[in-house]
Design an enzyme around this catalytic site. Structure first.
Site, PDB file in Angstrom:
ATOM      1  N   LYS B  77      -0.688  -9.406   6.148  1.00 35.44           N
ATOM      2  CA  LYS B  77      -1.221  -8.194   6.965  1.00 35.44           C
ATOM      3  C   LYS B  77      -0.226  -7.216   7.337  1.00 35.44           C
ATOM      4  O   LYS B  77       1.048  -7.676   7.582  1.00 35.44           O
ATOM      5  CB  LYS B  77      -1.572  -8.892   8.504  1.00 35.44           C
ATOM      6  CG  LYS B  77      -2.376  -7.945   9.356  1.00 35.44           C
ATOM      7  CD  LYS B  77      -2.762  -9.276  10.804  1.00 35.44           C
ATOM      8  CE  LYS B  77      -3.572  -8.025  11.552  1.00 35.44           C
ATOM      9  NZ  LYS B  77      -4.113  -8.970  12.828  1.00 35.44           N
ATOM     10  N   SER B 153      -8.712  -8.522  13.803  1.00 37.90           N
ATOM     11  CA  SER B 153      -8.132  -7.343  13.247  1.00 37.90           C
ATOM     12  C   SER B 153      -7.572  -7.710  11.926  1.00 37.90           C
ATOM     13  O   SER B 153      -7.005  -6.496  11.242  1.00 37.90           O
ATOM     14  CB  SER B 153      -7.004  -6.832  13.956  1.00 37.90           C
ATOM     15  OG  SER B 153      -6.045  -7.984  14.348  1.00 37.90           O
ATOM     16  N   SER B 177      -8.065 -12.798  15.688  1.00 35.95           N
ATOM     17  CA  SER B 177      -8.072 -11.883  14.590  1.00 35.95           C
ATOM     18  C   SER B 177      -7.687 -12.764  13.304  1.00 35.95           C
ATOM     19  O   SER B 177      -7.723 -12.146  12.357  1.00 35.95           O
ATOM     20  CB  SER B 177      -6.897 -10.851  14.847  1.00 35.95           C
ATOM     21  OG  SER B 177      -7.406  -9.938  15.729  1.00 35.95           O
TER      22      SER B 177
END
Lengths: 61, 463
Positions: B77, B153, B177
């Site tokens: 990420k 996310s 997330s």
């Protein structure tokens, strides 16, 4: 004053005091999110806790 | 190449049946071909990956032992530092930051185990998101239906692993997330105990609640990655000073001797038929006859919400003052509201957090694992703004995490496991364990996988 008026007054004063310049077109969303956050805060605040209750994070020197 | 696992790739490299070089070349080719649609990657570190693969192959040729993840491509990420790249955290503003001077600790640990970084992954801006949509980079897409959300996310992490681009990825989980994209994209995700994996070298969101963890397409790969990353780190004050407790060798113990219950009440209200059906299938397979009530779960979710919005706003306050127009509008408006939440509410939420922790730990004296839905529904279409929850139309973006927030609020370890029907979209179930008992959740995940109850179904078009 309605809740909306109260929230708008709070946003106007709070944002100004914090130095955040908001635009009129952002207002509806900010008000919605603030109302939701304050509703959550109320739910948390209604839970009875002892004066001695420690917050979860505890600083250790 | 097919939907190969990290363990299979590492074994082939260790046995010199495959080279890390050819595995990395194939991963880069898949990314080149499929990421135009999935939009999972924001940077591909091809040159670095080829150099690392050469080094892995040379070390094995020289007789050095192959690491447990030798030659396994992975991606992170884009809030995790990669040396030489600015750490975007999904934002426009951070593009102006200087490139990171070093890799985050977790990247260094995975690479020390032989894994090979191939890039940075798309995410919701500043991690304040459950959709996987990104205002600046476009949405990462669900590999099972590219018109649908990847979940946020860590949306790019879910999309890249579920879409077969890489077998392993890292993400972060503050309120769900890791678990939400795992559910929507039909893969396995581990949110470890709060403080178990170091966050050093990652862009924060809510220090009180931030966790990092891995995504994979099976339990063994999660365990291998987790074992490679455990251990104290003085560079993250939130990282526990506890020795590593390897779990991989324990997976075969399965459910033997474990007491398993399903969460009732709050965790069933509002769940779609698909979510309840997945929960019941997992519960039946594990013999979870008992239902337990996690006390005050709704209030726990409210408290997590308050802490998140306030701490997030504090982190970004100066940027809200000077660069408000450069934020994703959805994130900006929530953060401005968060800046106005009274400090007394946050302190009360942190006091309640301790009460709630103690209450839930009592439950773990009676059970070893609790099952709950990961998301209330399967992946919604990209762009959808509201959904029906418990009979009421609600804003979608803040409410996808209703079942994950009360769990991460007190840092419990969770494996999100995918239930994938033959037709239709996958959905996840949370296997929740007591603090520091990742082994329990991973053992159950492994057993469910062995019995065919959970699986990462290859996405249409995945090789």
């Amino acid at each position: 004053m309605s809740d909306t008026d109260d929230l708008d007054a709070f946003i106007d004063a709070g944002a100004r005091l914090l130095g955040i310049a908001t635009r009129p077109e952002w207002r509806d969303a900010i008000r919605l999110h603030l109302a939701v956050s304050l509703a959550h805060a109320r739910i948390v605040g209604e839970f009875p806790l002892a004066d001695e209750a420690e917050p979860a994070p505890v600083f250790k020197a | 190449m097919s939907f190969e696992t990290a363990a299979e790739l590492a074994a082939a490299v260790a046995a010199r049946k495959r080279s890390a070089g050819e595995i990395v070349a194939a991963a880069l080719a898949r990314i080149e071909r499929h990421d135009k649609i999935l939009n999972a990657f924001t940077a591909v570190t091809a040159e670095r990956a080829r150099a690392k693969a050469e080094a892995v192959d040379a070390a094995i040729a020289a007789g050095q032992p192959a690491g447990p993840l030798a030659g396994v491509p992975f991606a992170v990420k884009n809030l995790i530092d990669i040396a030489g790249l600015p750490t975007l955290a999904g934002s426009k503003i951070n593009r102006e930051h200087s490139p990171a001077t070093a890799d985050a600790t977790l990247i260094a640990r995975l690479e020390a185990a032989g894994a090979i970084l191939v890039g940075a992954l798309n995410m919701g801006e500043y991690a304040y998101d459950f959709t996987g949509e990104n205002y600046h980079d476009g949405p990462s897409r669900n590999p099972h239906d590219t018109t649908r959300m990847s979940g946020g996310s860590s949306g790019g992490s879910g999309s890249a692993v579920g879409g077969g681009l890489v077998p392993l990825a890292l993400g972060s989980d503050t309120n769900g997330s890791i678990r939400v994209p795992s559910s929507f994209c039909g893969i396995f995700g581990l949110k470890p105990t709060y403080g178990r994996l170091t966050r050093a070298g990652s862009f924060p969101f809510v220090s009180s609640l931030d966790h990092l963890g891995p995504f994979a397409r099976n339990t063994l790969d999660l365990a291998l990655a987790y074992d490679a990353m455990q251990g104290p780190d003085p560079h993250d004050p939130g990282c526990a000073d506890r020795p590593a407790k390897p779990v991989t060798a324990l997976l075969g113990h399965g459910a033997a001797g474990l007491r398993i219950a399903k969460a009732g009440g709050y965790f069933r209200a509002g769940a779609s038929a698909e979510a309840l059906s997945a929960l019941d299938a997992v519960g039946a397979a594990l013999g979870a006859a008992r239902e337990v009530e996690i006390p005050e779960a709704a209030r726990a979710r409210a408290a997590a919400y308050v802490i998140t919005t306030s701490e997030g706003a504090a982190l970004h306050l100066d940027r809200l003052r000077t660069r408000a127009g450069d934020f994703d509008p959805d994130v900006r408006d929530r953060l401005i509201a968060g800046a106005l939440v009274p400090g007394s509410a946050v302190t009360q939420a942190q006091k309640f957090r301790r009460w709630y922790r103690d209450a839930v730990l009592q439950l773990f004296e009676e059970v070893d694992a609790i099952l709950a839905p990961a998301t209330p529904c399967v992946a919604p279409p990209i762009g959808q703004k509201t959904f029906v929850l418990d009979g009421k139309e609600m804003p979608l973006r803040p409410n996808i995490g209703i079942y994950t927030q009360p769990i991460s609020f007190i840092g419990l370890p969770v494996v999100a496991v995918p239930v994938a029907p033959a037709q239709g979209l996958p959905i996840g179930v949370q296997i929740i364990a007591a603090p520091w008992r990742e082994d329990v959740a991973l053992r159950l995940s492994h057993q469910l996988e062995t019995e065919g109850i959970v699986r990462a179904k290859p996405a249409p078009g995945a090789e």
